[in-house]
Design a protein around this motif. Structure first.
Motif, PDB file in Angstrom:
ATOM      1  N   ILE A 121     -19.111  44.324  27.333  1.00 53.51           N
ATOM      2  CA  ILE A 121     -17.870  43.735  26.906  1.00 53.51           C
ATOM      3  C   ILE A 121     -17.883  43.018  25.743  1.00 53.51           C
ATOM      4  CG2 ILE A 121     -16.539  41.602  27.774  1.00 53.51           C
ATOM      5  CD1 ILE A 121     -17.137  42.434  30.427  1.00 53.51           C
ATOM      6  N   ILE A 122     -18.929  42.209  25.155  1.00 53.69           N
ATOM      7  CA  ILE A 122     -18.988  41.382  24.370  1.00 53.69           C
ATOM      8  C   ILE A 122     -18.885  42.330  22.509  1.00 53.69           C
ATOM      9  CG2 ILE A 122     -20.330  39.736  22.894  1.00 53.69           C
ATOM     10  CD1 ILE A 122     -21.286  39.049  25.437  1.00 53.69           C
ATOM     11  N   ALA A 123     -19.705  43.192  22.546  1.00 55.17           N
ATOM     12  CA  ALA A 123     -19.848  44.128  21.553  1.00 55.17           C
ATOM     13  C   ALA A 123     -18.418  44.709  21.224  1.00 55.17           C
ATOM     14  CB  ALA A 123     -21.007  45.049  21.581  1.00 55.17           C
ATOM     15  N   PRO A 124     -17.803  45.396  22.191  1.00 57.28           N
ATOM     16  CA  PRO A 124     -16.513  45.816  21.799  1.00 57.28           C
ATOM     17  C   PRO A 124     -15.485  44.984  21.416  1.00 57.28           C
ATOM     18  CG  PRO A 124     -17.346  47.005  23.783  1.00 57.28           C
ATOM     19  CD  PRO A 124     -18.129  45.811  23.318  1.00 57.28           C
ATOM     20  N   LEU A 125     -15.609  43.754  21.901  1.00 54.56           N
ATOM     21  CA  LEU A 125     -14.734  42.771  21.779  1.00 54.56           C
ATOM     22  C   LEU A 125     -14.527  42.255  20.172  1.00 54.56           C
ATOM     23  CD1 LEU A 125     -14.279  40.445  24.711  1.00 54.56           C
ATOM     24  CD2 LEU A 125     -12.402  41.944  23.677  1.00 54.56           C
ATOM     25  N   GLY A 126     -16.017  41.962  19.737  1.00 55.99           N
ATOM     26  CA  GLY A 126     -16.095  41.613  18.278  1.00 55.99           C
ATOM     27  C   GLY A 126     -15.874  42.591  17.374  1.00 55.99           C
ATOM     28  N   SER A 127     -16.134  43.882  17.901  1.00 54.16           N
ATOM     29  CA  SER A 127     -15.919  45.133  16.950  1.00 54.16           C
ATOM     30  C   SER A 127     -14.260  45.307  16.525  1.00 54.16           C
ATOM     31  CB  SER A 127     -16.496  46.553  17.304  1.00 54.16           C
ATOM     32  OG  SER A 127     -17.918  46.349  17.541  1.00 54.16           O
ATOM     33  N   LEU A 128     -13.714  45.390  17.778  1.00 55.80           N
ATOM     34  CA  LEU A 128     -12.278  45.263  17.679  1.00 55.80           C
ATOM     35  C   LEU A 128     -11.616  44.188  16.824  1.00 55.80           C
ATOM     36  CD1 LEU A 128     -11.285  46.951  21.228  1.00 55.80           C
ATOM     37  CD2 LEU A 128     -11.086  47.884  19.107  1.00 55.80           C
ATOM     38  N   GLY A 129     -12.156  42.946  17.024  1.00 55.46           N
ATOM     39  CA  GLY A 129     -11.594  42.001  16.674  1.00 55.46           C
ATOM     40  C   GLY A 129     -11.724  42.074  15.040  1.00 55.46           C
ATOM     41  N   PHE A 136      -8.123  37.571  16.028  1.00 56.91           N
ATOM     42  CA  PHE A 136      -8.706  36.190  16.214  1.00 56.91           C
ATOM     43  C   PHE A 136      -8.817  35.853  17.972  1.00 56.91           C
ATOM     44  CE2 PHE A 136      -7.544  34.797  12.022  1.00 56.91           C
ATOM     45  CZ  PHE A 136      -8.962  34.708  11.475  1.00 56.91           C
ATOM     46  N   ILE A 137      -7.729  36.570  18.513  1.00 55.52           N
ATOM     47  CA  ILE A 137      -7.855  36.603  19.900  1.00 55.52           C
ATOM     48  C   ILE A 137      -8.917  37.042  20.490  1.00 55.52           C
ATOM     49  CG2 ILE A 137      -6.766  37.250  22.140  1.00 55.52           C
ATOM     50  CD1 ILE A 137      -3.998  36.323  20.601  1.00 55.52           C
ATOM     51  N   LEU A 138      -9.125  38.687  19.970  1.00 52.30           N
ATOM     52  CA  LEU A 138     -10.223  39.455  20.396  1.00 52.30           C
ATOM     53  C   LEU A 138     -11.718  38.879  20.119  1.00 52.30           C
ATOM     54  CD1 LEU A 138      -9.019  43.000  19.555  1.00 52.30           C
ATOM     55  CD2 LEU A 138      -9.554  42.111  21.622  1.00 52.30           C
ATOM     56  N   ILE A 139     -11.733  38.286  19.044  1.00 51.52           N
ATOM     57  CA  ILE A 139     -13.135  37.793  18.568  1.00 51.52           C
ATOM     58  C   ILE A 139     -13.416  36.273  19.432  1.00 51.52           C
ATOM     59  CG2 ILE A 139     -14.361  36.278  16.609  1.00 51.52           C
ATOM     60  CD1 ILE A 139     -13.070  38.090  15.031  1.00 51.52           C
ATOM     61  N   GLY A 140     -12.292  35.467  19.861  1.00 51.88           N
ATOM     62  CA  GLY A 140     -12.548  34.315  20.504  1.00 51.88           C
ATOM     63  C   GLY A 140     -12.837  34.969  21.895  1.00 51.88           C
ATOM     64  N   SER A 141     -12.292  36.098  22.480  1.00 51.15           N
ATOM     65  CA  SER A 141     -12.623  36.606  23.783  1.00 51.15           C
ATOM     66  C   SER A 141     -14.005  36.877  23.937  1.00 51.15           C
ATOM     67  CB  SER A 141     -11.704  37.666  24.171  1.00 51.15           C
ATOM     68  OG  SER A 141     -10.426  37.048  24.112  1.00 51.15           O
ATOM     69  N   GLY A 142     -14.369  37.427  22.701  1.00 52.69           N
ATOM     70  CA  GLY A 142     -16.058  37.705  22.460  1.00 52.69           C
ATOM     71  C   GLY A 142     -16.826  36.705  22.812  1.00 52.69           C
ATOM     72  N   ILE A 143     -16.451  35.338  22.148  1.00 52.05           N
ATOM     73  CA  ILE A 143     -17.070  34.239  21.870  1.00 52.05           C
ATOM     74  C   ILE A 143     -17.108  33.667  23.270  1.00 52.05           C
ATOM     75  CG2 ILE A 143     -17.177  32.059  21.095  1.00 52.05           C
ATOM     76  CD1 ILE A 143     -16.378  33.266  18.540  1.00 52.05           C
ATOM     77  N   VAL A 144     -15.919  33.688  23.853  1.00 42.07           N
ATOM     78  CA  VAL A 144     -15.944  32.976  25.466  1.00 42.07           C
ATOM     79  C   VAL A 144     -16.729  34.140  26.363  1.00 42.07           C
ATOM     80  CG1 VAL A 144     -14.342  32.850  27.351  1.00 42.07           C
ATOM     81  CG2 VAL A 144     -13.901  32.072  25.100  1.00 42.07           C
ATOM     82  N   SER A 145     -16.814  35.044  26.137  1.00 41.97           N
ATOM     83  CA  SER A 145     -17.640  36.086  27.071  1.00 41.97           C
ATOM     84  C   SER A 145     -19.011  35.801  26.820  1.00 41.97           C
ATOM     85  CB  SER A 145     -17.182  37.708  26.885  1.00 41.97           C
ATOM     86  OG  SER A 145     -16.037  37.709  27.112  1.00 41.97           O
ATOM     87  N   TYR A 146     -19.459  35.384  25.649  1.00 47.38           N
ATOM     88  CA  TYR A 146     -21.023  35.322  25.371  1.00 47.38           C
ATOM     89  C   TYR A 146     -21.332  34.231  26.022  1.00 47.38           C
ATOM     90  CZ  TYR A 146     -25.073  33.956  22.890  1.00 47.38           C
ATOM     91  OH  TYR A 146     -26.324  33.880  22.310  1.00 47.38           O
ATOM     92  N   ILE A 147     -20.447  33.188  26.135  1.00 49.14           N
ATOM     93  CA  ILE A 147     -20.760  31.578  26.814  1.00 49.14           C
ATOM     94  C   ILE A 147     -20.849  31.657  28.290  1.00 49.14           C
ATOM     95  CG2 ILE A 147     -19.861  29.445  27.127  1.00 49.14           C
ATOM     96  CD1 ILE A 147     -18.744  29.542  24.263  1.00 49.14           C
TER      97      ILE A 147
END
Length: 65
Positions: free
Chosen positions: A23-31, A44-55
């Motif tokens: 989940i985290i890696a694809p969200l960051g890459s797509l962002g 920014f929404i995708l990168i933010g989603s990746g950060i939330v997923s990481y937390i």
């Protein structure tokens, strides 16, 4: 180099790590891809989603350790 012993890792922890890595890696890459395409809002929404997923990942892994 030495051989890494992974016998101490539980199956639940392994599945959790693999699930969140998928989940985290694809969200960051797509962002980043969306940012380069000029779609700043979705990037920014995708990168933010990746950060939330990481937390969330850190909180869940804290339960196993």
């Amino acid at each position: 180099m030495t051989i890494v012993n992974i016998s101490d890792i539980s199956v639940e922890l392994f599945i959790t790590v693999m699930f969140f890595l998928l989940i985290i890696a694809p969200l960051g890459s797509l962002g980043l891809l969306r940012l380069f395409q000029g779609r700043k809002k979705s990037g920014f929404i995708l990168i933010g989603s990746g950060i939330v997923s990481y937390i969330v990942f850190q909180l869940v892994v804290g339960l196993f350790v």
